[in-house]
Enzyme design. Sequence first.
Site, PDB file in Angstrom:
ATOM      1  N   LYS A 186       0.818  -1.213   0.000  1.00 29.86           N
ATOM      2  CA  LYS A 186       0.000   0.000   0.000  1.00 29.86           C
ATOM      3  C   LYS A 186       0.862   1.278   0.000  1.00 29.86           C
ATOM      4  O   LYS A 186       2.057   1.250   0.283  1.00 29.86           O
ATOM      5  CB  LYS A 186      -0.916   0.000   1.219  1.00 29.86           C
ATOM      6  CG  LYS A 186      -1.940  -1.152   1.208  1.00 29.86           C
ATOM      7  CD  LYS A 186      -2.869  -1.037   0.024  1.00 29.86           C
ATOM      8  CE  LYS A 186      -4.052  -1.979   0.106  1.00 29.86           C
ATOM      9  NZ  LYS A 186      -3.674  -3.394   0.013  1.00 29.86           N
TER      10      LYS A 186
HETATM   11  N1  T4K Z   1      -9.773  -4.114   0.761  1.00 35.68           N
HETATM   12  C1  T4K Z   1      -9.132  -3.827  -0.375  1.00 35.68           C
HETATM   13  C2  T4K Z   1      -9.818  -2.994  -1.393  1.00 35.68           C
HETATM   14  C3  T4K Z   1      -7.828  -4.293  -0.581  1.00 35.68           C
HETATM   15  O1  T4K Z   1      -7.188  -4.015  -1.745  1.00 35.68           O
HETATM   16  C4  T4K Z   1      -7.201  -5.057   0.425  1.00 35.68           C
HETATM   17  C5  T4K Z   1      -5.864  -5.573   0.211  1.00 35.68           C
HETATM   18  C6  T4K Z   1      -7.900  -5.307   1.613  1.00 35.68           C
HETATM   19  C7  T4K Z   1      -9.196  -4.810   1.743  1.00 35.68           C
HETATM   20  C8  T4K Z   1      -7.311  -6.097   2.735  1.00 35.68           C
HETATM   21  O2  T4K Z   1      -6.259  -5.388   3.398  1.00 35.68           O
HETATM   22  P1  T4K Z   1      -5.106  -6.250   4.143  1.00 35.68           P
HETATM   23  O3  T4K Z   1      -5.769  -7.269   5.017  1.00 35.68           O
HETATM   24  O4  T4K Z   1      -4.230  -6.868   3.066  1.00 35.68           O
HETATM   25  O5  T4K Z   1      -4.392  -5.202   4.960  1.00 35.68           O
HETATM   26  C9  T4K Z   1      -2.081  -7.614  -2.447  1.00 35.68           C
HETATM   27  C10 T4K Z   1      -2.113  -7.410  -0.957  1.00 35.68           C
HETATM   28  O6  T4K Z   1      -1.786  -8.595  -0.229  1.00 35.68           O
HETATM   29  C11 T4K Z   1      -3.397  -6.883  -0.433  1.00 35.68           C
HETATM   30  O7  T4K Z   1      -3.080  -6.231   0.786  1.00 35.68           O
HETATM   31  C12 T4K Z   1      -4.021  -5.875  -1.368  1.00 35.68           C
HETATM   32  N2  T4K Z   1      -5.323  -5.456  -0.935  1.00 35.68           N
HETATM   33  C13 T4K Z   1      -4.117  -6.428  -2.781  1.00 35.68           C
HETATM   34  C14 T4K Z   1      -4.730  -5.430  -3.740  1.00 35.68           C
HETATM   35  O8  T4K Z   1      -2.824  -6.737  -3.228  1.00 35.68           O
HETATM   36  P2  T4K Z   1      -1.456  -9.717  -3.830  1.00 35.68           P
HETATM   37  O9  T4K Z   1      -1.725 -11.156  -3.567  1.00 35.68           O
HETATM   38  O10 T4K Z   1      -1.712  -9.177  -5.179  1.00 35.68           O
HETATM   39  O11 T4K Z   1       0.010  -9.297  -3.353  1.00 35.68           O
HETATM   40  P3  T4K Z   1       1.414  -9.873  -3.792  1.00 35.68           P
HETATM   41  O12 T4K Z   1       2.007 -10.550  -2.615  1.00 35.68           O
HETATM   42  O13 T4K Z   1       1.300 -10.639  -5.057  1.00 35.68           O
HETATM   43  O14 T4K Z   1       2.227  -8.526  -4.017  1.00 35.68           O
HETATM   44  C15 T4K Z   1       2.189  -7.792  -5.238  1.00 35.68           C
HETATM   45  C16 T4K Z   1       3.620  -7.453  -5.637  1.00 35.68           C
HETATM   46  O15 T4K Z   1       4.177  -6.576  -4.689  1.00 35.68           O
HETATM   47  C17 T4K Z   1       4.546  -8.643  -5.677  1.00 35.68           C
HETATM   48  O16 T4K Z   1       4.581  -9.141  -6.979  1.00 35.68           O
HETATM   49  C18 T4K Z   1       5.903  -8.092  -5.258  1.00 35.68           C
HETATM   50  C19 T4K Z   1       5.558  -6.846  -4.485  1.00 35.68           C
HETATM   51  N3  T4K Z   1       5.800  -7.016  -3.044  1.00 35.68           N
HETATM   52  C20 T4K Z   1       4.839  -7.593  -2.264  1.00 35.68           C
HETATM   53  C21 T4K Z   1       5.043  -7.762  -0.917  1.00 35.68           C
HETATM   54  C22 T4K Z   1       3.995  -8.402  -0.035  1.00 35.68           C
HETATM   55  C23 T4K Z   1       7.001  -6.624  -2.531  1.00 35.68           C
HETATM   56  O17 T4K Z   1       7.877  -6.123  -3.263  1.00 35.68           O
HETATM   57  N4  T4K Z   1       7.215  -6.765  -1.187  1.00 35.68           N
HETATM   58  C24 T4K Z   1       6.294  -7.332  -0.349  1.00 35.68           C
HETATM   59  O18 T4K Z   1       6.521  -7.420   0.866  1.00 35.68           O
HETATM   60  O19 T4K Z   1      -2.353  -8.927  -2.779  1.00 35.68           O
END
Ligand code: T4K
Length: 375
Positions: A186
């Site tokens: 975020k």
């Molecule tokens: N409501 C809405 C509208 C939301 O968008 C979200 C979360 C929530 C509620 C719930 O909030 P939280 O409970 O998560 O606080 C990601 C996130 O996990 C999620 O928080 C977010 N929305 C959603 C839109 O995106 P993924 O599965 O697409 O994330 P991920 O792990 O594939 O990360 C994307 C890219 O970011 C990775 O390819 C590499 C980079 N990255 C990721 C992380 C975690 C990094 O460089 N470092 C990191 O630590 O869900």
Amino acid sequence: MSSSRPLYVTQPALPPLREFMPYLEQIWDARMLTNAGPFHARFEAALGEYLGVEHLALFANGTLALITALQALRITGEVITTPYSFVATAHSLLWNGIKPVFVDVDPVTLNLDPARIEAAITPQTTAILAVHVYGHPCDLDAIERIADTYNLKVIYDAAHAFGARVGGRSLVDHGDLSVLSFHATKVFNTFEGGAIICPDARTKQRIDRLKNFGFVDEVTVVAPGINGKMNEFCAALGLLQLEHVDAALARRAELARIYRAAIDEIPGLRCHPDPVPEGANHAYFPIMVESAYPIDRDALYQRFKARDIHARRYFYPLISAFPMYRGLPSAQPDLLPNAVRAAEQVLCLPLYPDLEAEDQARVIAVLQEAGDGDA
Ligand code: T4K
């Protein structure tokens, strides 16, 4: 000479490690790791000041905050929500035994379309759970009017909306409750984290109890609350992050401006939304890949991937297409044409404060080459 490092849709903004070390030392010295410790108190106060809101409660993540927000308002029955969001939005309803009723989005904002809400209201409807998708504001006035007319509560999933403003006021300062996420991906992160913004001290007290198992004091539990507390590490990081967030937002705005200028010249691609609303936080950079572009969205996604650029199809598939939702009458795709189209056309490009100019140029070059019909 362009780099060839992998690019992701986002990369967490972090302060210099040396700035965080004194905070860590204080945590180690105090041995107070969680349960409303000193950093929790300081971060909560500083965040309220930054956002211009009086009452808020910190959480371990945005999902627990959403689940608790629904409990805090005693929401039951049916809740009107959007299919075009991250799955946590609707999951928070299922966790509370509430039936989601999906309503299509507005084709311009991609947020819940107020013009379609009234037709979905039944005697069981108790609330509207709307999302400021990509940090862009919902039609706040129209939603409030409907909620007032039908006596419904309004919860805004403001997970994307940190730092966004509307009419000079913080976007999270709307509705009965607003919920933020401070997940690593975020605009503002505490590794994991979240918050509920609430209107008064009494509501905050109820939320604080619900996020601590329902405890009122050592021996009294008044509700089946969850463990939603933010720990001291995350709170300390949040406190430090506040010092850097304005610079991060400014850098995002600059990168977004460069993307827009380039993409405006490429037929078949459209920046979303166009124009960008006043007070936007540039949490994401979504583009629409329209039929005039030589390849479709998925082909463009694959082309990026082949070049180690990991753009993301936020939000595909629609929430309403997942197995636990697709049997609902309101989940039928023909009732959600604007959301279906957005899920087919949107691609979110890499956007984060540390994105190097040469890496952004790599992204733009892919868009231009594919737009020229180059294989
Ligand atoms: N409501 C809405 C509208 C939301 O968008 C979200 C979360 C929530 C509620 C719930 O909030 P939280 O409970 O998560 O606080 C990601 C996130 O996990 C999620 O928080 C977010 N929305 C959603 C839109 O995106 P993924 O599965 O697409 O994330 P991920 O792990 O594939 O990360 C994307 C890219 O970011 C990775 O390819 C590499 C980079 N990255 C990721 C992380 C975690 C990094 O460089 N470092 C990191 O630590 O869900």
